[in-house]
Design a protein around this motif. Structure first.
Motif, mmCIF file in Angstrom:
data_model
loop_
_atom_site.group_PDB
_atom_site.id
_atom_site.type_symbol
_atom_site.label_atom_id
_atom_site.label_comp_id
_atom_site.label_asym_id
_atom_site.label_seq_id
_atom_site.Cartn_x
_atom_site.Cartn_y
_atom_site.Cartn_z
ATOM 1 N N THR A 189 0.598 -1.203 -0.136
ATOM 2 C CA THR A 189 -0.065 0.093 -0.046
ATOM 3 C C THR A 189 0.868 1.338 -0.186
ATOM 4 O O THR A 189 1.883 1.191 0.753
ATOM 5 N N TYR A 190 0.557 2.202 -0.800
ATOM 6 C CA TYR A 190 1.079 3.552 -0.922
ATOM 7 C C TYR A 190 0.129 4.462 -0.766
ATOM 8 O O TYR A 190 -1.141 4.575 -1.127
ATOM 9 N N LEU A 191 0.468 5.569 -0.025
ATOM 10 C CA LEU A 191 -0.319 6.820 0.309
ATOM 11 C C LEU A 191 0.323 7.967 -0.201
ATOM 12 O O LEU A 191 1.628 8.311 0.358
ATOM 13 N N ASN A 192 -0.187 8.775 -1.119
ATOM 14 C CA ASN A 192 0.622 9.850 -1.898
ATOM 15 C C ASN A 192 1.842 9.547 -2.316
ATOM 16 O O ASN A 192 2.850 10.423 -2.274
ATOM 17 N N GLY A 193 1.970 8.525 -2.992
ATOM 18 C CA GLY A 193 3.454 8.143 -3.439
ATOM 19 C C GLY A 193 4.386 7.371 -2.505
ATOM 20 O O GLY A 193 5.656 7.105 -2.964
#
Length: 697
Positions: free
Chosen positions: A181-185
C-alpha cells in the motif's frame, strides 16, 4: 470620505469576482494517456490564457459565466477546440482533454472541434485504456455518490478486490502479505504486529481524492507484491476559498434501538482514546519484575502478588442498553492565495468524526466426520467503532513547471467490542455447555506525512518527481478481558450452575480471568525519485525513458503480555494453600463480583481465593527493522498500434529481528537479499475501443 470610496471599490470588485468562474483540467496524450506539460490553453473571445504544468494540469480563473470555447495548442500537437464548456458563477468546471501528435507535414494545419461532454468521456476512457499496466480505481466523484465511511468500504467496489474482516484487502485471491500500500506516493507501515497487512478502516472515505489498484508489474512499481499495489491519494489543495460543515446520522435496522451489551468506559473513549480505565495501572510491575517475583516461591512473594491482585481492580461486569444511531461530522476549510502571476499557495484542512455501531452473529461448529457434530456455538458481537481523523495539506506553485506539496494525515480509530459466546462443547447425552464473554478495546493511531515536488525542465523536456515521507503507526490493546463458565444441560432441560474452572498456574484465552495487553509501534522513513524523458524518432515511433529509485527504512517494537487469575497456591505460615483450600463458591459468582478484592489471596483459616499469574513468553516481545534500496530503468515504446513497456528493477533488502524463544533463549535474524526483477507489458490496439494485453514479470 476616502474610506467610503475604498469600500465602494472593494464591493464592486467582490461583485465582479462573484460573477466569474474557474475552469481547470488535465491535458493528456491520446496515444498513451500520459499527461502533457507546456500546452497553451486559451479561452476564445477573451484575453485569458495559461499553460499546462509539469503534471499536465491547468487552471484558468475569472472566466465569464456561460458557455465558453477553449483552444488547446502546441507546436508538436494537433490543435483542439472544446466547445460547450459550461461555467457557473463561483463554481469550478473540470475537464480532461486528449491531444494527438502532428505528423511531419509542416504545411498541414489540423484543428479538431469537439464538445466538452464528449471530450471528457473520450479522454477519461483513454487514460484507462492506455494505462501501462492493468489497473482499476475509483475517483472522489464516485465515492461521493456512495454511503461509504472508510477506505475499506470503498475497496469493496473495485473489481478484483475483496475485503476481509471489514479492513484487510485480498486482491485477485491473494491475501494481504502479497499486496502493498502507498499513500500519496509513499509506502505505508503495517498496522498488524504479526503479519504484513494494513487495516484500511483507518482512513475515512471522504478524505480520498482517488484510489487505484495496479495488478501487473512495471519497473517503477515496488517488487514486493504479487496481488496488487494499492495507491491512495488524499484530497489536494483547493482552487478557491471555501468552508463546509456536514453533520449526519444513520439508522441501521440491525442495531439502532436494538439490544447492546457494553463494558464500563472512560471519559475519553468517545474520541477513541483510553484514559487508563481499561489498561493496567502505570504502577503495575513490568513482566520481568512480576515473573521474577513469582519465580521466587517464598511466603512473602505469594502474599505480595496476592496484594497486587487485590489492588488491581477493574469492572468485569457487562451492561445492557439500546444501540444509538450512527453519527458523523466533517468540517473542511480550503484557502487559496495568489502570490503573483503564476505563483500561488493553497491550503486544505479537514476534520472528520464518525461513530458506527455494529452487531453480527457467527455460528461455530466442529465435526469429527461427516454429520458428526462435536461443538455448536453462537458468537454475538456488539461493537462501537469510533474514527477521528484530520488532514492538513499545503501546496506551493512556483510557476507552471515547478510545484511543491506537503500532505499530512492523522487518524485515531478505536473499536470497543463485546463478545458473548454460548453453545455446546459436546453433543453427548447431558452435554457440556460454555458461556464466554470478552471485552476488548483496540486503539490505532496513525500519522503519515509527505513532502513532494514536481518539476519540468523546458529545455531538456525532462520530468522530475520526488517525495520524502515519514509514517508512524501505534496499535494498542490496553486489555482484552475474557471470562468463561461451563455447565451441564440435562435432557430434561435443567442445568447445573455455571462454574469458572480456574487453574493453578495456566493462563490464556481458553482460561477464565484472562487479561491480554499489547503494544505495536512502527516507524517508516522513505525517499523516492523518478525522472522521465520522451524521445520522438518518427511519426510512428516514440520512446519514453524513465528511471529512478527508492530507499525505505522501517523500525518496529512489539510487546504483548498475558496475565490471568489462578487459584492462590503456596505455603504460608505452614499451610499449603491450593486446590484443597480454594473456596469453590467463588467459581459460581457472576462477572460483576467474581474478581473483586474480597476474593483474592488468603480468605481465612485454610481458605483461599484467587491471585494473579503472568504467563508472558519470550516470543511475545520483539524488535525488528528492515532496509530497502531499489533502482529501476524503464522503457515505454510506442509504434503505431503496438506498445511495449519493459525494463528491470533491482532491489536490495535486509531485515533484522531480535526476540526470545519460549525457553528464554535469544532469537536473532539478520537476512539480506538482492533481487533482479525484469518485467514486460505488451499492449496491442485491436480497435479504438479494444486492447490486447500481455504481462510478464
Amino acid at each position: 470620505m476616502k474610506y467610503f470610496y475604498f469600500f465602494i471599490i472593494l464591493l464592486i470588485s467582490n461583485v465582479i469576482y462573484s460573477q466569474t468562474a474557474i475552469i481547470k483540467g488535465t491535458v493528456i496524450e491520446e496515444a498513451t494517456g500520459k499527461s502533457i506539460p507546456g500546452v497553451t490553453i486559451k479561452v476564445l473571445n477573451s484575453k485569458l490564457a495559461t499553460q499546462s504544468d509539469a503534471s499536465g494540469n491547468f487552471i484558468i480563473r475569472n472566466v465569464a459565466v456561460g458557455k465558453q470555447e477553449l483552444e488547446f495548442s502546441d507546436f508538436t500537437l494537433e490543435t483542439k477546440i472544446i466547445s460547450d464548456v459550461e461555467t457557473t458563477k463561483g463554481e469550478t468546471t473540470s475537464l480532461t482533454v486528449s491531444m494527438a501528435e502532428k505528423n511531419n507535414s509542416l504545411n498541414e494545419v489540423v484543428i479538431k472541434r469537439t464538445k466538452m461532454k464528449a471530450e471528457s468521456l473520450v479522454s477519461l476512457l483513454a487514460v484507462q485504456k492506455n494505462s501501462a499496466r492493468v489497473s482499476d480505481g475509483i475517483s472522489a466523484e464516485s465515492i461521493k455518490r456512495t454511503p461509504d465511511k472508510t477506505t475499506s468500504d470503498v475497496l469493496k467496489r473495485i473489481s478484483g478486490a475483496s475485503v476481509q474482516d471489514n479492513k484487510f484487502v485480498i486482491i485477485r485471491g491473494l491475501n494481504d502479505r502479497y499486496n502493498t500500500t502507498y499513500l500519496n506516493g509513499a509506502p505505508l507501515p503495517s498496522t498488524e504486529p504479526d503479519r504484513k497487512a494494513f487495516s484500511f478502516d483507518i482512513f475515512p472515505a471522504n478524505m480520498i481524492d482517488n484510489l487505484v489498484i495496479y495488478k501487473t508489474a512495471t519497473p517503477d512499481l515496488p517488487g514486493e507484491f504479487a496481488g496488487g499495489v494499492i495507491e491512495i491519494n488524499t484530497k489536494a489543495t483547493p482552487d478557491k476559498n471555501f468552508e463546509s460543515l456536514s453533520v449526519g446520522s444513520g439508522y441501521n435496522t440491525i442495531t439502532t434501538s436494538k439490544k447492546q451489551l457494553y463494558a464500563a468506559s472512560g471519559k475519553t473513549e468517545w474520541l477513541g482514546l483510553d484514559d487508563g480505565t481499561k489498561g493496567l495501572p502505570t504502577s503495575f510491575p513490568s513482566v520481568a519484575n512480576f515473573q521474577a517475583l513469582q519465580s521466587t516461591n517464598t511466603q512473602s512473594s505469594y502474599l505480595e502478588i496476592a496484594s497486587l491482585a487485590k489492588s488491581y481492580q477493574s469492572d468485569w461486569n457487562l451492561y445492557e442498553k439500546k444501540f444509538s444511531p450512527n453519527t458523523s461530522m466533517q468540517y473542511t476549510l480550503g484557502r487559496f492565495f495568489k502570490i503573483n502571476e503564476g505563483q500561488s499557495l493553497g491550503f486544505l484542512g479537514s476534520v472528520t468524526y464518525n461513530k458506527t455501531n455494529n452487531y453480527n452473529e457467527t455460528n461455530r461448529r466442529t465435526y469429527d466426520g461427516p454429520g458428526q457434530l462435536v461443538t455448536n456455538q453462537l458468537d454475538q458481537n456488539y461493537s462501537v467503532q469510533t474514527l477521528f481523523a484530520a488532514i492538513g495539506n499545503l501546496s506551493l506553485k512556483m510557476d507552471k513547471n515547478n510545484s511543491f506539496s506537503f500532505k499530512n494525515l492523522y487518524s485515531i480509530i478505536s473499536d470497543s467490542k463485546i463478545l458473548d459466546r454460548n453453545g455446546s462443547l459436546t453433543q453427548e447425552s447431558d452435554p457440556l455447555w460454555i458461556n464466554t464473554t470478552s471485552r476488548i478495546f483496540t486503539n490505532n493511531k496513525i500519522y503519515t506525512g509527505q513532502l513532494s515536488g514536481e518539476h519540468f525542465f523546458t529545455t531538456s523536456k525532462i520530468k522530475l518527481n520526488w517525495v520524502g515521507s515519514y509514517s508512524s503507526v501505534n496499535r494498542e490493546v490496553p486489555s482484552e478481558r475474557r471470562n468463561s463458565y461451563v455447565f451441564i444441560k440435562f435432557d430434561d432441560g435443567t442445568m447445573t450452575p455455571p462454574i469458572a474452572n480456574f487453574s493453578t498456574n495456566s493462563v490464556g484465552l481458553d482460561y477464565p480471568g484472562s487479561i491480554y495487553t499489547s503494544k505495536n509501534k512502527e516507524d517508516i522513513f522513505s525517499t523516492k525519485i523518478d525522472l522521465s524523458k520522451k524521445l520522438k524518432f518518427s511519426d510512428d515511433f516514440t520512446t519514453e525513458i524513465k528511471f529512478g529509485g527508492i530507499t525505505q527504512t522501517r523500525y518496529r517494537n512489539f510487546a504483548a503480555r498475558q496475565l490471568g487469575y489462578v487459584k492462590f497456591n503456596g505455603i504460608v505460615d505452614g499451610v499449603n494453600y491450593g486446590n484443597n483450600t480454594f473456596l469453590e463458591s467463588i467459581s459460581s459468582q457472576t462477572n460483576a463480583t467474581i474478581f473483586n478484592a474480597s476474593n483474592m489471596g488468603i480468605l481465612g483459616v485454610r481458605s483461599s481465593g484467587l491471585t494473579l499469574y503472568d504467563g508472558t513468553k519470550g516470543n511475545d516481545t520483539y524488535t525488528a527493522s528492515s532496509k530497502l534500496d531499489a533502482a529501476y530503468l524503464m522503457f515505454d515504446n510506442a509504434y503505431k498500434k503496438l506498445r511495449l513497456v519493459w525494463g528491470v528493477r533491482i532491489e536490495n533488502y535486509s531485515q533484522k529481528l531480535e526476540s526470545e524463544s519460549d525457553a528464554g533463549e535469544p532469537v536473532t535474524v539478520n537476512d539480506s537479499q538482492l533481487d533482479v526483477l525484469p518485467s514486460l507489458n505488451f499492449i496491442y490496439s485491436l480497435t479504438k475501443k479494444q486492447n490486447l494485453r500481455l504481462s510478464a514479470s
